[in-house]
Design an enzyme around this catalytic site. Structure first.
Site, PDB file in Angstrom:
ATOM      1  N   TYR A 152       7.899  -7.513  -4.433  1.00 59.00           N
ATOM      2  CA  TYR A 152       7.165  -8.278  -5.449  1.00 59.00           C
ATOM      3  C   TYR A 152       7.233  -7.569  -6.800  1.00 59.00           C
ATOM      4  O   TYR A 152       7.541  -8.189  -7.825  1.00 59.00           O
ATOM      5  CB  TYR A 152       5.719  -8.455  -4.997  1.00 59.00           C
ATOM      6  N   GLY A 153       6.961  -6.267  -6.802  1.00 57.94           N
ATOM      7  CA  GLY A 153       7.024  -5.514  -8.055  1.00 57.94           C
ATOM      8  C   GLY A 153       8.413  -5.547  -8.662  1.00 57.94           C
ATOM      9  O   GLY A 153       8.587  -5.690  -9.880  1.00 57.94           O
ATOM     10  N   LYS A 156       9.029  -8.999 -10.206  1.00 58.89           N
ATOM     11  CA  LYS A 156       8.328  -9.151 -11.480  1.00 58.89           C
ATOM     12  C   LYS A 156       8.980  -8.314 -12.583  1.00 58.89           C
ATOM     13  O   LYS A 156       8.997  -8.716 -13.752  1.00 58.89           O
ATOM     14  CB  LYS A 156       6.859  -8.772 -11.314  1.00 58.89           C
TER      15      LYS A 156
END
Length: 258
Positions: A152-153, A156
């Protein structure tokens, strides 16, 4: 703050709950026509002072569904002034335990889907005299380690790079910006922070002493989409309440303040 024109049409993906609901309500409060999309019809649509958001069912990972979404918007309204790419997220999963399929799904939702939506929005906005604005909801996870949500990081972080590139490619008609929130207090805060005691403990690590409210993110989206931010493009607005106190300060035996 310069107001959003009442004629503005705004699409907020995942705009019926959590941060997305706060974003939708802020645009409604500023007079915009708001469309929200999601996989399931919400029990209650965002509404402010008798003005209610429209809902169009759409799984943002499904290309055909996204095509249908924009065709419906064009048919109903004839324009789109603002896209807020808000839909996203990830459950906790350690990277060495997660499957390749899991990681593929995280990137599909948090990077590829927003890119496809932005492409479709840009196609409409380039035809409009006033162009348009696309806001990506990124995350503080893009700017610091994100253990338990590594994919996820990373997705993003890729979004932040994407915003810079698209801001160059699609200028001057379309402006691209990002917002990177820190922890936000939503109806699902317990999944990330635990019970009320856990939420309070997390809030105590933030210089401003609280988690962000969805409205904090919503008002930032309104501002970035308004004439007041007409020169903002390719930029990332970090909303983290002052950030996190460096861990080494608590661990060090020197320079203690109490």
């Amino acid at each position: 703050m310069a107001p959003v024109a009442e004629s503005n049409v705004v699409l907020v993906t995942g705009g019926a709950k959590g941060v997305g609901r706060g974003i939708s309500e802020c645009f409604l409060a500023h007079g915009a026509t708001v469309i929200v999309c999601g996989r399931e019809t919400p029990a209650e649509l965002p509404a402010v002072a008798g003005r209610r958001a429209e809902f169009i069912a759409c799984d943002v990972r499904d290309h055909a569904a996204v095509e249908a979404l924009f065709a419906t918007i064009a048919e109903r309204h004839g324009r789109l002034d603002v896209l807020v790419n808000n839909a996203g997220g990830a459950p906790f999963a350690l990277a060495d335990k997660a499957s390749p399929r899991f990681h593929e799904k995280i990137f599909a939702l948090n990077l590829l889907a927003p890119l496809h939506l932005a492409q479709k929005a840009n196609a409409l906005m380039q035809q409009q005299a006033g162009g348009g604005s696309i806001v990506f909801i990124a995350s503080i996870s893009a700017l610091r380690p994100s253990p338990g949500t590594a994919a996820y990081g990373a997705a993003k972080a890729a979004v932040l790079s994407l915003v810079q590139s698209l801001a160059v490619e699609w200028a001057p008609k379309v402006r691209l910006t990002a917002i990177s929130p820190g922890p936000v207090l939503t109806e699902h805060a317990d999944l990330h922070f635990g019970d009320a005691e856990g939420v309070a403990a997390v809030a105590a690590t933030i210089p401003l002493g609280r988690l962000a409210e969805p409205r904090d993110i919503g008002e930032a989206c309104v501002w970035l989409s308004s004439p007041a931010a007409a020169y903002a493009s390719g930029t990332n607005l970090v909303l983290h309440g002052g950030g996190e106190r460096p861990a080494f300060l608590a661990a060090a035996s020197a320079n203690k303040t109490s």
